[in-house]
Design a protein around this motif. Structure first.
Motif, mmCIF file in Angstrom:
data_model
loop_
_atom_site.group_PDB
_atom_site.id
_atom_site.type_symbol
_atom_site.label_atom_id
_atom_site.label_comp_id
_atom_site.label_asym_id
_atom_site.label_seq_id
_atom_site.Cartn_x
_atom_site.Cartn_y
_atom_site.Cartn_z
ATOM 1 N N LEU A 13 59.488 -0.183 26.734
ATOM 2 C CA LEU A 13 59.033 -1.562 26.828
ATOM 3 C C LEU A 13 59.753 -2.431 25.801
ATOM 4 O O LEU A 13 60.221 -3.527 26.091
ATOM 5 C CB LEU A 13 57.524 -1.601 26.571
ATOM 6 N N VAL A 14 59.843 -1.900 24.568
ATOM 7 C CA VAL A 14 60.515 -2.625 23.493
ATOM 8 C C VAL A 14 62.005 -2.730 23.805
ATOM 9 O O VAL A 14 62.639 -3.756 23.562
ATOM 10 C CB VAL A 14 60.287 -1.912 22.146
ATOM 11 N N GLY A 15 62.573 -1.670 24.379
ATOM 12 C CA GLY A 15 63.979 -1.689 24.750
ATOM 13 C C GLY A 15 64.881 -1.480 23.552
ATOM 14 O O GLY A 15 65.360 -2.410 22.929
ATOM 15 N N ILE A 16 65.091 -0.229 23.200
ATOM 16 C CA ILE A 16 65.956 0.080 22.061
ATOM 17 C C ILE A 16 67.407 0.119 22.542
ATOM 18 O O ILE A 16 67.728 0.763 23.543
ATOM 19 C CB ILE A 16 65.541 1.424 21.435
ATOM 20 N N ARG A 17 68.262 -0.611 21.817
ATOM 21 C CA ARG A 17 69.680 -0.635 22.186
ATOM 22 C C ARG A 17 70.493 0.067 21.116
ATOM 23 O O ARG A 17 70.104 0.094 19.956
ATOM 24 C CB ARG A 17 70.166 -2.076 22.340
ATOM 25 N N PHE A 18 71.599 0.648 21.526
ATOM 26 C CA PHE A 18 72.438 1.330 20.543
ATOM 27 C C PHE A 18 73.885 1.254 21.008
ATOM 28 O O PHE A 18 74.175 0.850 22.142
ATOM 29 C CB PHE A 18 72.000 2.787 20.375
ATOM 30 N N ASN A 19 74.803 1.600 20.106
ATOM 31 C CA ASN A 19 76.228 1.551 20.413
ATOM 32 C C ASN A 19 76.774 2.961 20.522
ATOM 33 O O ASN A 19 76.334 3.858 19.814
ATOM 34 C CB ASN A 19 76.985 0.804 19.317
ATOM 35 N N PHE A 20 77.725 3.143 21.414
ATOM 36 C CA PHE A 20 78.356 4.442 21.549
ATOM 37 C C PHE A 20 79.851 4.185 21.651
ATOM 38 O O PHE A 20 80.328 3.656 22.652
ATOM 39 C CB PHE A 20 77.838 5.157 22.795
ATOM 40 N N GLY A 21 80.569 4.547 20.579
ATOM 41 C CA GLY A 21 81.996 4.268 20.567
ATOM 42 C C GLY A 21 82.210 2.773 20.698
ATOM 43 O O GLY A 21 81.625 1.979 19.968
ATOM 44 N N GLN A 22 83.004 2.376 21.670
ATOM 45 C CA GLN A 22 83.300 0.966 21.851
ATOM 46 C C GLN A 22 82.217 0.263 22.658
ATOM 47 O O GLN A 22 82.164 -0.952 22.693
ATOM 48 C CB GLN A 22 84.644 0.810 22.572
ATOM 49 N N GLN A 23 81.354 1.061 23.318
ATOM 50 C CA GLN A 23 80.334 0.426 24.153
ATOM 51 C C GLN A 23 79.175 -0.048 23.296
ATOM 52 O O GLN A 23 78.591 0.716 22.548
ATOM 53 C CB GLN A 23 79.825 1.390 25.226
ATOM 54 N N LYS A 24 78.870 -1.345 23.435
ATOM 55 C CA LYS A 24 77.838 -1.938 22.580
ATOM 56 C C LYS A 24 76.586 -2.204 23.401
ATOM 57 O O LYS A 24 76.657 -2.512 24.586
ATOM 58 C CB LYS A 24 78.341 -3.273 22.011
ATOM 59 N N GLY A 25 75.446 -2.102 22.716
ATOM 60 C CA GLY A 25 74.183 -2.545 23.310
ATOM 61 C C GLY A 25 73.756 -1.759 24.529
ATOM 62 O O GLY A 25 73.174 -2.311 25.456
ATOM 63 N N LEU A 26 74.029 -0.462 24.531
ATOM 64 C CA LEU A 26 73.530 0.341 25.641
ATOM 65 C C LEU A 26 72.014 0.440 25.518
ATOM 66 O O LEU A 26 71.484 0.651 24.426
ATOM 67 C CB LEU A 26 74.133 1.741 25.589
ATOM 68 N N LEU A 27 71.315 0.277 26.627
ATOM 69 C CA LEU A 27 69.853 0.310 26.596
ATOM 70 C C LEU A 27 69.389 1.757 26.719
ATOM 71 O O LEU A 27 69.783 2.472 27.629
ATOM 72 C CB LEU A 27 69.297 -0.525 27.751
ATOM 73 N N LEU A 28 68.561 2.158 25.737
ATOM 74 C CA LEU A 28 68.046 3.526 25.770
ATOM 75 C C LEU A 28 66.896 3.606 26.767
ATOM 76 O O LEU A 28 65.870 2.964 26.592
ATOM 77 C CB LEU A 28 67.546 3.928 24.382
ATOM 78 N N GLU A 29 67.101 4.377 27.815
ATOM 79 C CA GLU A 29 66.025 4.544 28.780
ATOM 80 C C GLU A 29 65.432 5.923 28.588
ATOM 81 O O GLU A 29 65.887 6.895 29.168
ATOM 82 C CB GLU A 29 66.562 4.401 30.207
ATOM 83 N N ALA A 30 64.420 5.992 27.711
ATOM 84 C CA ALA A 30 63.781 7.280 27.450
ATOM 85 C C ALA A 30 62.956 7.658 28.664
ATOM 86 O O ALA A 30 62.083 6.914 29.071
ATOM 87 C CB ALA A 30 62.898 7.175 26.225
ATOM 88 N N SER A 31 63.261 8.787 29.252
ATOM 89 C CA SER A 31 62.470 9.189 30.404
ATOM 90 C C SER A 31 62.046 10.630 30.215
ATOM 91 O O SER A 31 62.738 11.426 29.589
ATOM 92 C CB SER A 31 63.273 9.036 31.693
ATOM 93 N N LEU A 32 60.872 10.920 30.725
ATOM 94 C CA LEU A 32 60.297 12.235 30.519
ATOM 95 C C LEU A 32 59.938 12.804 31.881
ATOM 96 O O LEU A 32 59.120 12.235 32.595
ATOM 97 C CB LEU A 32 59.049 12.094 29.650
ATOM 98 N N ALA A 33 60.581 13.910 32.230
ATOM 99 C CA ALA A 33 60.259 14.540 33.505
ATOM 100 C C ALA A 33 58.852 15.137 33.409
ATOM 101 O O ALA A 33 58.498 15.706 32.384
ATOM 102 C CB ALA A 33 61.276 15.624 33.810
ATOM 103 N N PRO A 34 58.050 15.004 34.471
ATOM 104 C CA PRO A 34 56.718 15.635 34.464
ATOM 105 C C PRO A 34 56.840 17.136 34.189
ATOM 106 O O PRO A 34 55.991 17.716 33.525
ATOM 107 C CB PRO A 34 56.195 15.385 35.872
ATOM 108 N N GLY A 35 57.929 17.716 34.674
ATOM 109 C CA GLY A 35 58.153 19.139 34.436
ATOM 110 C C GLY A 35 58.206 19.466 32.954
ATOM 111 O O GLY A 35 57.721 20.507 32.518
ATOM 112 N N GLU A 36 58.779 18.548 32.169
ATOM 113 C CA GLU A 36 58.876 18.763 30.723
ATOM 114 C C GLU A 36 57.492 18.760 30.091
ATOM 115 O O GLU A 36 57.160 19.613 29.274
ATOM 116 C CB GLU A 36 59.748 17.652 30.119
ATOM 117 N N MET A 37 56.668 17.786 30.509
ATOM 118 C CA MET A 37 55.295 17.720 29.981
ATOM 119 C C MET A 37 54.537 18.990 30.341
ATOM 120 O O MET A 37 53.833 19.563 29.500
ATOM 121 C CB MET A 37 54.563 16.512 30.566
ATOM 122 N N ILE A 38 54.684 19.415 31.578
ATOM 123 C CA ILE A 38 53.971 20.622 32.010
ATOM 124 C C ILE A 38 54.483 21.822 31.226
ATOM 125 O O ILE A 38 53.697 22.644 30.740
ATOM 126 C CB ILE A 38 54.138 20.824 33.538
#
Ligand SMILES: Nc1ncnc2c1ncn2[C@@H]1O[C@H](COP(=O)(O)OP(=O)(O)O)[C@@H](O)[C@H]1O
Ligand SMILES: [Mg+2]
Lengths: 239, 412
Positions: free
Chosen positions: B354-379
């Motif tokens: 919701l907050v939308g964390i952005r980060f840089n990777f090499g030359q790419q700036k402001g990539l949006l971190l889309e944290a996602s959690l598979a239900p399988g991981e929770m299980i």
């Protein structure tokens, strides 16, 4: 037919290098529906006798038959189910489960020890609650009731599985004398109603008088040998 | 069974604070694992996506020996037309392949008529290249996102250094396989941002222009980038394609193709592996937390209730019932921690998105971190926690079930 036959039973405890002879050859015979007391000073072997009859321990020598079963032959698991199906226990410290209500404490053996169906459970418990006069406190927890009430609940718990024998090791030691009388009389009344044998131990002379059969233990032996006059069934004997 | 659960829960509630603390400790462990897995895992997938989708492709096929000297962009190691055709048949028949793009790669000189510098170029069929590496288009912030004959997309560092803009004419000079030199004028139609990894600073021209500069009668292929329909089938797809291609052998009987996945071509794979290793150790830490806290609590519970155990054993409760009574208590504690952890962990991940964390990777700036959690991981995490909770209570529960009733009753 006797409910319990004990022939020359001995019980030794090895404590370090010392051999403690808790019972030195005890012989007795208890008929069904008796109301029996084992009496004697502290350390005389009362608890040891009750533990052996209660199938919690095994004699070092001698023969002990309870409800047609040679108890020394049972293994751990068999002893547990023998106790669950034939015996009831009442303890000096009441030993109710603190997390269970009065009702649930009485129900416990019906669920965890025997598998009694729900309808019958309800029936038996409410009858026993009435019998021990605790119907009004069924929903209370042990900490909310008095010592005498706890022991009445314990009597109900011991009887709920319809055992042939109830063992009570010093059931009145933590009660005032009036309450102690009431509990012993409750046990006696239950014997009259249900024909369940009650065996209790005590070192309280006033309570002893309520027993119909009295065995006196001194240093691991029955007083006056095992003279038949000392265990006449049905009569009250005073020392 | 229901009644064993009831007793277990009542016993847990009896020591409310201790139960709460243990459950919280487990919950914190679960939260830690879930949030880490979600963020690091998504970060990893995004990085892999950046690498594979902006330049590399999921896997690449070369003529045998090309990768060993890939930095020289050798022109004598291109595929023979007949071999290339066979490879196309294999790729087209594979159900895993989404798209593939043949490339003719070479190094040359780049001139803006006043200054000259080195450039590495990819000759490509534009539509196929854009389909195979879909993020390529995103790397062109200015200019059009297509490429016609006579046009060139130049890397940004070069454009800046030589002050070249879209619309400017430039010249490409290159030495062909025979050693003779040729040049061709191009029009700059796009400026390309750098991508992390090999080939991230190359320019692009049409493959037929590349063939013309290199004086080839028809375009030869030095590299084929392949995009798969499903990224998680990478290793199976790679080995199946490799299996089919290894049938193509030369006169000496050695295979003529080599297949490499992005993992073998990009150094970032080691970082991705590090993330996996860290995830593994964080999981181990969680297991240790659950194991120690539950075992501790259950040992205390058994010790505190010795007389109760003596009582229930004396009245005939079978040892295995006593065992399950305590195991169920540990199980309930584990499940409580797992549920709380999953709820809070899920909420934290939701907030991060919701907050939308952005980060840089090499030359790419402001990539949006889309944290996602598979239900399988929770299980999976929940199952691990519950299994460990049960395992941790087994020893204390076993001890309780083996207690001698007389001794237990005498305990003060
Ligand atoms: N587990 C044991 N280990 C060693 N000695 C014991 C043990 N249990 C009982 N005794 C001994 O056996 C004797 C009888 O004990 P007990 O039956 O408890 O007597 P009572 O119940 O009449 O007070 C005592 O001397 C006691 O110290
Ligand atoms: Mg005693």
């Amino acid at each position: 037919m006797s409910l319990i036959v004990a022939q020359n039973i001995q019980k030794d405890y090895q404590v370090g290098d010392v051999l403690v002879q808790a019972l030195r050859g005890v012989t007795f015979d208890i008929a069904p529906a008796s109301f029996v007391a084992f009496v004697g000073p502290s350390g005389s072997g009362k608890s040891t006798v009750l533990n052996l009859i209660g199938c919690l321990d095994k004699p070092s020598a001698g023969k002990l038959i309870v409800a047609d079963t040679e108890v020394a032959r049972l293994d751990r698991e068999e002893s547990a189910s023998f106790r669950g199906s034939h015996l009831g226990f009442i303890f000096q410290d009441f030993n109710l489960m603190p997390v269970l209500t009065v009702y649930e404490n009485i129900e416990y053996p019906l669920i965890m020890v025997q598998d009694v169906p729900a309808a019958e459970r309800k029936d038996r418990i409410s009858r026993l609650l009435d019998a021990v006069d605790m119907s009004g406190q069924a929903g209370k927890y042990p900490y909310q009731i008095s010592g005498g009430q706890k022991q009445r609940v314990a009597v109900a718990r011991a009887l709920v599985t319809n055992p042939s024998l109830v063992l009570a090791d010093e059931p009145t030691a933590n009660l005032d004398s009036q309450t102690a009388y009431a509990v012993i009389n409750l046990m006696k009344r239950m014997r009259d109603e249900l024909n369940t044998t009650f065996i209790f131990s005590t070192h309280d002379q006033k309570i002893v008088g309520e027993a119909e059969v009295i065995y006196r233990l001194v240093d691991g032996q029955l007083e006056n040998g095992n003279s038949p006059g000392n265990n006449t069934k049905g009569g009250t004997l005073h020392a | 069974m229901l009644n064993l659960f009831k007793i277990a829960i009542r016993n847990l509630l009896r020591y409310r604070r201790r139960t709460l603390m243990t459950a919280s400790l487990i919950a914190i462990g679960v939260i830690f694992v879930l949030v880490f897995v979600a963020i690091a895992g998504s970060f990893k997938l995004m990085m892999i996506g950046q690498i594979t989708d902006s330049m590399l492709g999921h896997l690449q096929i070369h003529r045998k020996g090309y990768v060993a000297s890939i930095d020289n962009l050798p022109l004598n190691l291109t595929m023979k037309p007949s071999a290339y055709k066979k490879m196309v048949t294999v790729l087209e028949s594979s159900t895993d392949v989404d798209a593939f793009s043949p490339r003719l790669k070479f190094g040359g000189m780049f001139s803006n008529f006043t200054e000259t510098t080195n450039i590495r170029l990819n000759g490509v069929y534009p539509e196929r290249e854009f389909r195979t590496v879909p993020l390529l288009a995103d790397r062109i912030p200015e200019g059009k996102k297509t490429l016609e004959r006579g046009e060139i997309i130049v890397p940004i560092l070069l454009a800046k250094g030589l002050k070249v803009k879209t619309g400017d004419p430039v010249v490409i000079v290159a030495t062909n396989a025979d050693g003779s030199v040729n040049g061709k004028q191009f029009k700059v139609v796009g400026v390309l941002e750098s991508a992390t990894g090999p080939g991230g600073r190359d320019g692009y021209i049409h493959i037929e222009d590349a063939a013309e500069v290199l004086r080839m009668s028809e375009p030869q292929v030095s590299e084929v980038a392949v995009r798969l329909k499903k990224f998680d089938r990478l290793s199976t797809a790679a080995s199946s394609i490799n299996g089919k291609l290894s049938g193509e052998v030369n006169k000496e009987g050695t295979p003529i193709f080599e297949v490499h996945t992005w993992e073998q071509l990009s150094p970032f794979f080691n970082i991705a592996r590090m993330i996996d290793v860290m995830t593994f150790f964080i999981r181990i830490t969680l297991i240790a937390i659950v194991l120690i806290s539950i075992m501790n609590v259950m040992i205390m519970a058994v010790y505190e209730r010795i007389r109760e155990i003596g009582t229930i054993a004396a009245i005939g409760t079978l040892p295995r019932r006593i065992l399950s009574m305590f195991v169920i208590e540990g199980f309930c504690l584990g499940i409580t921690g797992a549920v709380i952890g999953n709820l809070i962990g899920g909420a934290i991940i939701g907030i991060v998105n919701l907050v939308g964390i952005r980060f840089n990777f090499g030359q790419q700036k402001g990539l949006l971190l889309e944290a996602s959690l598979a239900p399988g991981e929770m299980i999976a995490v929940s199952i691990i926690v519950i299994l460990v909770a049960v395992a941790a209570s087994l020893q204390p529960a076993f001890k309780a079930s083996r207690m001698d009733p007389i001794e237990a009753l005498r305990h003060v």
